[in-house]
Write an enzyme that holds these catalytic residues in place. Structure first.
Site, PDB file in Angstrom:
ATOM      1  N   ARG A 106       9.350 -51.887 -28.178  1.00  0.00           N
ATOM      2  CA  ARG A 106       9.075 -52.365 -29.697  1.00  0.00           C
ATOM      3  C   ARG A 106       8.902 -50.973 -30.731  1.00  0.00           C
ATOM      4  O   ARG A 106       9.358 -51.277 -31.660  1.00  0.00           O
ATOM      5  CB  ARG A 106       7.934 -53.207 -29.738  1.00  0.00           C
ATOM      6  CG  ARG A 106       7.530 -53.573 -30.853  1.00  0.00           C
ATOM      7  CD  ARG A 106       6.277 -54.815 -30.956  1.00  0.00           C
ATOM      8  NE  ARG A 106       5.826 -55.227 -32.156  1.00  0.00           N
ATOM      9  CZ  ARG A 106       6.456 -56.382 -32.903  1.00  0.00           C
ATOM     10  NH1 ARG A 106       7.295 -57.125 -32.444  1.00  0.00           N
ATOM     11  NH2 ARG A 106       5.862 -56.644 -33.948  1.00  0.00           N
ATOM     12  N   ASN A 123       6.754 -51.680 -38.285  1.00  0.00           N
ATOM     13  CA  ASN A 123       6.612 -52.810 -39.108  1.00  0.00           C
ATOM     14  C   ASN A 123       4.934 -53.079 -39.557  1.00  0.00           C
ATOM     15  O   ASN A 123       4.774 -54.133 -40.372  1.00  0.00           O
ATOM     16  CB  ASN A 123       7.240 -53.771 -38.671  1.00  0.00           C
ATOM     17  CG  ASN A 123       8.043 -54.799 -39.675  1.00  0.00           C
ATOM     18  OD1 ASN A 123       8.485 -54.090 -40.593  1.00  0.00           O
ATOM     19  ND2 ASN A 123       8.058 -56.184 -39.672  1.00  0.00           N
ATOM     20  N   ARG A 124       4.137 -52.153 -39.438  1.00  0.00           N
ATOM     21  CA  ARG A 124       2.883 -52.291 -39.984  1.00  0.00           C
ATOM     22  C   ARG A 124       2.766 -50.933 -40.601  1.00  0.00           C
ATOM     23  O   ARG A 124       1.163 -50.648 -41.004  1.00  0.00           O
ATOM     24  CB  ARG A 124       1.649 -52.372 -38.735  1.00  0.00           C
ATOM     25  CG  ARG A 124       1.986 -53.603 -37.788  1.00  0.00           C
ATOM     26  CD  ARG A 124       1.838 -54.989 -38.642  1.00  0.00           C
ATOM     27  NE  ARG A 124       1.973 -56.099 -37.754  1.00  0.00           N
ATOM     28  CZ  ARG A 124       3.007 -56.860 -37.713  1.00  0.00           C
ATOM     29  NH1 ARG A 124       4.194 -56.311 -38.060  1.00  0.00           N
ATOM     30  NH2 ARG A 124       3.252 -57.808 -36.792  1.00  0.00           N
ATOM     31  N   HIS A 157      15.227 -59.050 -37.263  1.00  0.00           N
ATOM     32  CA  HIS A 157      14.220 -59.177 -36.087  1.00  0.00           C
ATOM     33  C   HIS A 157      14.635 -60.396 -35.099  1.00  0.00           C
ATOM     34  O   HIS A 157      15.446 -61.131 -35.544  1.00  0.00           O
ATOM     35  CB  HIS A 157      12.819 -59.313 -36.650  1.00  0.00           C
ATOM     36  CG  HIS A 157      12.422 -58.326 -37.293  1.00  0.00           C
ATOM     37  ND1 HIS A 157      11.350 -57.372 -36.604  1.00  0.00           N
ATOM     38  CD2 HIS A 157      12.172 -57.857 -38.542  1.00  0.00           C
ATOM     39  CE1 HIS A 157      10.859 -56.705 -37.638  1.00  0.00           C
ATOM     40  NE2 HIS A 157      11.521 -56.597 -38.723  1.00  0.00           N
ATOM     41  N   THR A 183       5.246 -53.917 -44.106  1.00  0.00           N
ATOM     42  CA  THR A 183       6.743 -53.950 -43.330  1.00  0.00           C
ATOM     43  C   THR A 183       7.545 -52.863 -43.861  1.00  0.00           C
ATOM     44  O   THR A 183       7.544 -52.094 -44.873  1.00  0.00           O
ATOM     45  CB  THR A 183       7.262 -55.211 -43.732  1.00  0.00           C
ATOM     46  OG1 THR A 183       7.553 -55.300 -45.123  1.00  0.00           O
ATOM     47  CG2 THR A 183       6.612 -56.368 -42.982  1.00  0.00           C
ATOM     48  N   ARG A 216      10.717 -53.236 -44.566  1.00  0.00           N
ATOM     49  CA  ARG A 216      11.347 -53.739 -45.727  1.00  0.00           C
ATOM     50  C   ARG A 216      10.785 -53.851 -47.075  1.00  0.00           C
ATOM     51  O   ARG A 216      11.157 -53.790 -48.226  1.00  0.00           O
ATOM     52  CB  ARG A 216      11.788 -55.230 -45.687  1.00  0.00           C
ATOM     53  CG  ARG A 216      10.637 -56.247 -45.278  1.00  0.00           C
ATOM     54  CD  ARG A 216      11.156 -57.700 -44.781  1.00  0.00           C
ATOM     55  NE  ARG A 216      10.112 -58.517 -44.367  1.00  0.00           N
ATOM     56  CZ  ARG A 216       9.502 -58.596 -43.233  1.00  0.00           C
ATOM     57  NH1 ARG A 216       9.818 -58.156 -42.278  1.00  0.00           N
ATOM     58  NH2 ARG A 216       8.566 -59.654 -42.859  1.00  0.00           N
ATOM     59  N   GLU A 230      14.282 -63.392 -38.962  1.00  0.00           N
ATOM     60  CA  GLU A 230      13.834 -63.632 -37.804  1.00  0.00           C
ATOM     61  C   GLU A 230      14.591 -64.689 -36.948  1.00  0.00           C
ATOM     62  O   GLU A 230      14.453 -65.818 -37.304  1.00  0.00           O
ATOM     63  CB  GLU A 230      12.193 -63.791 -37.802  1.00  0.00           C
ATOM     64  CG  GLU A 230      11.421 -64.025 -36.683  1.00  0.00           C
ATOM     65  CD  GLU A 230      11.016 -62.539 -35.978  1.00  0.00           C
ATOM     66  OE1 GLU A 230      11.534 -62.198 -35.157  1.00  0.00           O
ATOM     67  OE2 GLU A 230      10.214 -61.864 -36.819  1.00  0.00           O
ATOM     68  N   TYR A 284       3.158 -60.514 -29.405  1.00  0.00           N
ATOM     69  CA  TYR A 284       2.049 -60.646 -30.122  1.00  0.00           C
ATOM     70  C   TYR A 284       0.662 -60.733 -29.299  1.00  0.00           C
ATOM     71  O   TYR A 284      -0.330 -60.952 -29.756  1.00  0.00           O
ATOM     72  CB  TYR A 284       1.899 -61.984 -31.147  1.00  0.00           C
ATOM     73  CG  TYR A 284       2.953 -61.887 -32.265  1.00  0.00           C
ATOM     74  CD1 TYR A 284       3.391 -60.604 -32.730  1.00  0.00           C
ATOM     75  CD2 TYR A 284       3.214 -62.762 -33.105  1.00  0.00           C
ATOM     76  CE1 TYR A 284       3.998 -60.202 -33.976  1.00  0.00           C
ATOM     77  CE2 TYR A 284       3.993 -62.582 -34.211  1.00  0.00           C
ATOM     78  CZ  TYR A 284       4.560 -61.454 -34.623  1.00  0.00           C
ATOM     79  OH  TYR A 284       5.282 -61.453 -35.834  1.00  0.00           O
TER      80      TYR A 284
HETATM   81  C1  LIG Z   1       8.205 -60.886 -33.481  1.00  0.00           C
HETATM   82  C2  LIG Z   1       8.317 -59.789 -34.697  1.00  0.00           C
HETATM   83  O1  LIG Z   1       8.428 -58.649 -34.531  1.00  0.00           O
HETATM   84  N1  LIG Z   1       8.181 -60.306 -35.661  1.00  0.00           N
HETATM   85  C3  LIG Z   1       7.952 -59.648 -36.997  1.00  0.00           C
HETATM   86  C4  LIG Z   1       7.710 -60.530 -38.191  1.00  0.00           C
HETATM   87  C5  LIG Z   1       8.284 -59.509 -39.480  1.00  0.00           C
HETATM   88  O2  LIG Z   1       9.101 -59.266 -39.755  1.00  0.00           O
HETATM   89  O3  LIG Z   1       7.422 -59.981 -40.540  1.00  0.00           O
HETATM   90  C6  LIG Z   1       6.787 -58.469 -37.079  1.00  0.00           C
HETATM   91  O4  LIG Z   1       5.893 -59.090 -36.291  1.00  0.00           O
HETATM   92  O5  LIG Z   1       6.689 -57.389 -37.528  1.00  0.00           O
HETATM   93 ZN   LIG Z   2      10.505 -57.718 -34.766  1.00  0.00          ZN
END
Ligand SMILES: CC(=O)N[C@@H](CC(=O)O)C(=O)O
Ligand SMILES: [Zn+2]
Length: 314
Positions: free
Chosen positions: A66, A73-74, A119, A169, A171, A181, A291
């Site tokens: 990941r 993505n955070r 995703h 994110t 994006r 997703e 998660y």
């Molecule tokens: C499973 C996964 O990675 N989902 C994305 C959802 C998103 O892009 O908002 C995430 O948690 O970043």
């Molecule tokens: Zn993802």
């Protein structure tokens, strides 16, 4: 955005579009599609759109994980994006800064118009488009267009503008951020049905942008969305260890109503734990593998109908 006398909202042409894959290096549909398109972009070209396919986390893709140091993505927080430190920062923070320079800066007029971020989920969510704002009429009109274009197949819209649960994110660097997703697909695995579903959504999304850039006016519309309400964690003991699993009657039932009193978890010794909320909700991201580390068994959502004004290129 500006409103004229007849309520049509005028929005700048969406010329610069990026398609991100590999924001999570073990979500194989996006990694594979974007890698393909980097070699041959015929499929994603449109006359009036410059589309750039881009692998956002190449080290994580290389390791099929990941992330390497922290979840990319955070990572697009104002603090991360403005911290000096260069090579000493966590890999994904450096990457976020690079991506922000290339596709942003986030929040500025120079930022890319649209970023699609691809995703996969281990949850049984089908095709889900993820929005971060309920008043981006360009994106809402795009959702309406895609839903109509793929019928009788369906895709749902998840809206995450929760003050605490919303995250920064990849994006989010763009003016119009769109998450895509698709699941269920195990981490590190490619499934042809999931791959093709993702590809078709992208095709319609790019067709919409092309029509918009050609000057087409899109009439007012409504879009059904599922708004993120609450994060539900697994039941845990005093040491923080998980003591129950998603209940068999909830597993794979993403987007189906969960009513007060319905079974939610099953403990290892067979006891049922029921949903204690006060109204019907629509759970999604049920039992998503990624998660567990985020203490989230699923999120609850509520159905809402959003209204989008008519839009046209400025
Ligand atoms: C499973 C996964 O990675 N989902 C994305 C959802 C998103 O892009 O908002 C995430 O948690 O970043
Ligand atoms: Zn993802």
């Amino acid at each position: 955005m500006s409103s004229s006398y007849n309520n049509t909202v005028h929005i700048n042409e969406a010329r610069r579009v990026a398609i991100f894959g590999g924001t999570h290096g073990n979500e194989m549909s996006g990694v594979t599609l974007v890698s393909l398109w980097m070699k041959n972009s015929t499929e994603i070209q449109r006359k009036r759109v410059e589309t750039k396919p881009f692998i956002t986390n190449p080290k994580a893709v290389e390791k099929c994980t990941r992330y390497v140091d922290t979840d990319l993505n955070r990572a697009f927080t104002p603090e991360n994006l403005s911290t000096p430190g260069g090579g000493h920062l966590p890999y994904e923070v450096q990457r976020a800064q690079d991506i922000n320079r290339m596709f942003g800066p986030k929040g500025s007029p120079d930022a890319y118009d649209v970023i699609f971020d691809l995703h996969n989920t281990t949850s049984n969510m089908g095709c889900t488009l993820i929005l971060e704002s309920s008043n981006d009429y360009f994106n809402l009109q795009m959702m309406n267009y895609i839903k109509k274009a793929i019928a009788p197949a369906s895709c749902l819209v998840l809206l995450n503008e929760h003050p605490l649960l919303k995250y920064s994110t990849s994006r989010s660097v763009a003016k119009h951020p769109v998450g895509l997703e698709v699941g269920p697909q195990p981490q590190g695995v490619l499934r042809s049905n999931i791959f093709e579903a993702m590809r078709v959504i992208l095709k319609h999304a790019l067709d919409f942008i092309e029509l918009f850039n050609e000057g087409m006016e899109f009439s007012p519309c409504t879009v059904e969305v599922f708004r993120v309400l609450e994060r539900i964690d697994y039941p845990r003991d005093a040491n923080g260890n998980i003591i129950a699993m998603v209940h068999p009657t909830l597993q794979d039932c993403d987007w189906e109503p969960l009513n007060p009193g319905d079974p939610m978890f099953q403990t290892f010794d067979g006891k049922t734990i029921h949903y204690q909320g006060s109204c019907t909700v629509y759970p999604t991201f049920i039992n998503e593998a990624a998660y567990y580390e985020k203490q989230q068994a699923f999120v609850t959502t509520r159905r809402e109908t959003l209204v989008a004004s008519s839009i046209r290129k400025a």
